[in-house]
Design an enzyme around this catalytic site. Structure first.
Site, short mmCIF file in Angstrom:
data_model
loop_
_atom_site.label_atom_id
_atom_site.label_comp_id
_atom_site.label_asym_id
_atom_site.label_seq_id
_atom_site.Cartn_x
_atom_site.Cartn_y
_atom_site.Cartn_z
N SER A 15 0.82 -1.22 0.00
CA SER A 15 0.00 0.00 0.00
C SER A 15 0.85 1.27 0.00
CB SER A 15 -0.93 0.00 1.21
OG SER A 15 -0.19 0.00 2.41
N ARG A 16 2.04 1.19 0.57
CA ARG A 16 2.85 2.42 0.72
C ARG A 16 4.34 2.04 0.81
NH1 ARG A 16 3.10 2.44 6.75
NH2 ARG A 16 1.35 1.16 7.44
N VAL A 66 -1.24 -10.61 7.41
CA VAL A 66 -0.46 -11.75 6.88
C VAL A 66 -0.09 -12.76 7.97
CG1 VAL A 66 0.58 -10.55 4.90
CG2 VAL A 66 1.76 -10.51 7.12
N TYR A 157 12.82 -7.23 15.98
CA TYR A 157 12.86 -6.94 14.54
C TYR A 157 14.07 -7.62 13.88
CZ TYR A 157 12.89 -4.01 10.29
OH TYR A 157 12.89 -3.55 8.99
N LYS A 161 14.18 -10.48 10.94
CA LYS A 161 14.81 -10.24 9.64
C LYS A 161 15.96 -11.22 9.39
CE LYS A 161 12.12 -6.91 8.32
NZ LYS A 161 11.24 -7.10 7.15
N ILE A 190 16.00 3.35 4.67
CA ILE A 190 15.23 3.85 3.52
C ILE A 190 14.19 4.86 4.00
CG2 ILE A 190 13.84 3.18 1.52
CD1 ILE A 190 16.65 1.83 1.62
#
Ligand SMILES: NC(=O)c1ccc[n+]([C@@H]2O[C@H](COP(=O)([O-])OP(=O)(O)OC[C@H]3O[C@@H](n4cnc5c(N)ncnc54)[C@H](O)[C@@H]3O)[C@@H](O)[C@H]2O)c1
Length: 249
Positions: A15-16, A66, A157, A161, A190
């Site tokens: 979505s973004r 998800v 996190y 990952k 990012i």
């Protein structure tokens, strides 16, 4: 790409941010795009669908978590019934719940692992049936540089990952002989909604550590992802491609 016309491309977290950029990059080849997101509302996904529509593409979007195995199994079953196949799966949905270990609750741990890692398992398992039948497919999982090097306040996190890296290599081995390539892209820092919330002082500290001297743009990630899904990258599988301006080498 001659055989990439109307590929069916599923992008979680489309979505973004990075996911939107990946969708826009794929739009160059006229595919059927399916976006999965779990935003509070549809404003960002509608923006993405509108941008795709301006490029002549009719994409669809589902707001669904998800992290639920059965829900993903059903959704991907519906996608395969409607579009006939899945050619590309980009496992990009991800969240952060940053806290130092002393303050990190079991719930913060579970939620990040469930979305970031179990979500990748759920979607991959649901999509791979179609790819095995087709004897062709591309899966790209979005990991992170911190899955490689760790980061203070991100144990949940970083574990998720790093887990994606091991998952990617294992599945790549399992399905390499069936014409399916499985790779991961590990972005550095990012500029997206995920990083916008950081105080300027923290952003500046990160910036100083990046040899290229700037944060990455979502498009930098989208280019690498798209290339990994092209015939040009046909002999590349089980790899972690770092796109981080030199932050980690
Ligand atoms: N931005 C960065 O600096 C950076 C760095 C390394 C890795 N990444 C990874 O790149 C991916 C995209 O990051 P971004 O910066 O574009 O994030 P973002 O916050 O801008 O977008 C996240 C996307 O994931 C979706 N999502 C979140 N939870 C979900 C769930 N439970 N079910 C379905 N969808 C869900 C959101 O709806 C949204 O579409 C993430 O996996 C992130 O961990 C980002």
């Amino acid at each position: 790409m001659s055989d990439s016309i109307s590929r069916v491309v599923v992008i979680t977290g489309g979505s973004r941010g990075i996911g939107r950029s990946i969708a826009l990059k794929f739009s160059e080849e006229n595919p059927k795009i399916v976006i999965i997101h779990y935003d509070e509302d549809e404003s960002d996904s509608e923006k993405t669908l509108n941008e795709l529509s301006l490029r002549g593409l009719k994409a669809v979007s589902y707001r669904i978590d998800v992290s639920f195995f059965d829900a993903m199994d059903k959704l991907f079953g519906n996608i395969i019934s409607e579009f006939g196949r899945i050619d590309v799966l980009i496992n990009n949905a991800g969240i952060i719940r940053d806290k130092l270990l002393m303050l990190l609750s079991e719930e913060d741990w579970d939620r990040v692992l469930r979305v970031n890692l179990q979500g990748v398992f759920n979607c991959t398992k649901a999509a791979i049936r179609s790819m095995i039948r087709q004897k062709k497919g591309h899966i790209v999982n979005i990991s992170s540089v911190v899955g490689q090097i760790g980061n203070i306040g991100q144990a949940n996190y970083c574990a998720s990952k790093a887990g994606i890296m091991g998952f990617t290599k294992s599945i790549a081995r399992e399905v390499a002989g069936r014409g399916i390539n499985v790779n991961a892209v590990a972005p550095g820092f990012i500029d997206t909604g995920m990083t916008a919330a950081l105080p300027e002082k923290v952003r500046e500290k990160f910036r100083q550590q990046i040899p290229k001297g700037r944060f990455g743009r979502p498009e930098d990630i989208a280019e690498a992802v798209y290339w990994l899904c092209s015939d040009a990258a046909g002999y590349i599988t089980g790899q972690i491609i770092h796109v981080n301006g030199g932050l980690y080498m």
